[in-house]
Design an enzyme around this catalytic site. Sequence first.
Site, short mmCIF file in Angstrom:
data_model
loop_
_atom_site.label_atom_id
_atom_site.label_comp_id
_atom_site.label_asym_id
_atom_site.label_seq_id
_atom_site.Cartn_x
_atom_site.Cartn_y
_atom_site.Cartn_z
N SER A 1 0.80 -1.21 0.00
CA SER A 1 0.00 0.00 0.00
C SER A 1 0.84 1.27 0.00
O SER A 1 1.38 1.64 -1.03
CB SER A 1 -0.97 -0.02 1.18
OG SER A 1 -2.11 0.72 0.86
N ASP B 1 8.50 5.25 -11.43
CA ASP B 1 7.98 5.91 -12.63
C ASP B 1 8.83 7.09 -13.06
O ASP B 1 9.01 7.33 -14.26
CB ASP B 1 6.54 6.39 -12.36
CG ASP B 1 5.51 5.28 -12.53
OD1 ASP B 1 5.92 4.14 -12.83
OD2 ASP B 1 4.31 5.54 -12.35
N LYS C 1 -1.44 -4.24 -2.58
CA LYS C 1 -2.60 -3.61 -1.93
C LYS C 1 -2.73 -2.20 -2.49
O LYS C 1 -2.12 -1.27 -2.01
CB LYS C 1 -2.41 -3.62 -0.42
CG LYS C 1 -3.35 -2.72 0.37
CD LYS C 1 -4.81 -3.10 0.21
CE LYS C 1 -5.67 -2.33 1.20
NZ LYS C 1 -5.69 -0.88 1.00
#
Length: 474
Positions: free
Chosen positions: A316, A327, A341
């Site tokens: 998470s 990214d 998650k």
Amino acid sequence: MGSTFKNGCLIGLGIVAGVGLTMQFSALSFKPSLESSMPVAELRELADVVGVIKTSYVEPVEDKALLSQAITGMVASLDPHSAYLDARAFRELREGTEGRFVGLGIEISVSEDGYIEIISPMEDSPAYHAGIKEGDLITRIDGHPVQGTPIDDAIKRMRGEPGTRVTLTVVRKSAPAPLTITVERREIVQKSVKAKMVEPGYAWLRVAQFQEPTVDDMAAKLQALYREDPDLKGLVLDLRNDPGGLLQGAIGVAAAFLPNNAEIVSTNGQLADSRQRFYGRPEFYMLRSGADPLASLPPAFKKLPMVVLVNTGSASASEIVAGALQDYKRAAILGSQTFGKGSVQTIRPIGGNAAVKLTTARYYTPAGRSIQARGILPDVPVDEYADGDGLNALRMREADLQHHLTNGGGAEVATREDDIEEQMRLLNAARQRKPLDYGSADDFQLAQALRHLKGQPVVLSGRANGTTLARQGR
């Protein structure tokens, strides 16, 4: 910025005894709609069932208990992370976000057999001093069987008032018979950030969970590292077994290393207030008014070469940080595939002090990748130990959970080991190892992260071919 965010958000998978699964608080008051779309016939059927139970069950059943269980089952059937929170569970959840709670001090998960598995006892906690160890299975709590008991109920049994005691029946692989361990409850103060110089010029920063003080603590640790060595050459951000926590903490940690105002994460769901974008600005990571803790960080941390360590227990909020840094190509992600998650849970208060924790959206990385049921795949896959990935191949991921929310786009990646003989081999190997001390000289993944930062060959996972591979660091 949407009002849903302003009251504080939590996200995560890992469970600390007494701290429920994390989620997002809603600042909006919530009023149930009683429009004509309500399933009147089904509600009448529910009333009929309640009536039959009241008149015919072998023992009297209180209305409050009966309806509470009905609500619990209804919400829990949606997905693994939606839940009904009674007053006690709601209070304990809020305590956990502050980094303080009364309990035993253990990070836990649910084993395949339905027992409570100890991921790790917290340092200097009651469980630590009582002798609870990583890998232990709790089978009974004060004589009550754990198997078949909802995890929230088991957590409630371990929680209590400071100074009171709880007796645990523990199965340990190295013990010939179950152990009986009594632990005294007390207030636990979690330390979410650790840091040190591991070699001249190379620093290690560990975030164990994202809490209210995390961004401030991280900023202080980074400043101390810079004072110790202003000529830093590389930083290892350790998010292994970080189960998540406050979304603000995740945004702040990522923002410390990314360009100003960079998008960190976005959410998308059915309602307008669940479709949001979150940026590396103070209003997105500060919970209180005051000085911006990141404003005084040395600019060097925006460009310092980085490696992020992750494993199956990274979930998470830690996946949000790893995904954002990946990214932007700001850091190399090293380790094992993360948990996956990637769903948002929103707290909706419902009268009194109770609430519903409801899945309302999915999380997306800045490049638009859904984290849900897929997780973050490492740029450099490296086993936890020199001879294998430990128990990571046996741990459950989001995609293994019943009724899990689908990815909503990209393919789900499952790498859990299903071969029984291989499972036994991994378990036997785990029995021979001492618990891994993150950041120590014996930390194999940390050693590979340092080699990567130095541009040296990195030992990768070669289990499939029985060989050791190598990759040149960048």
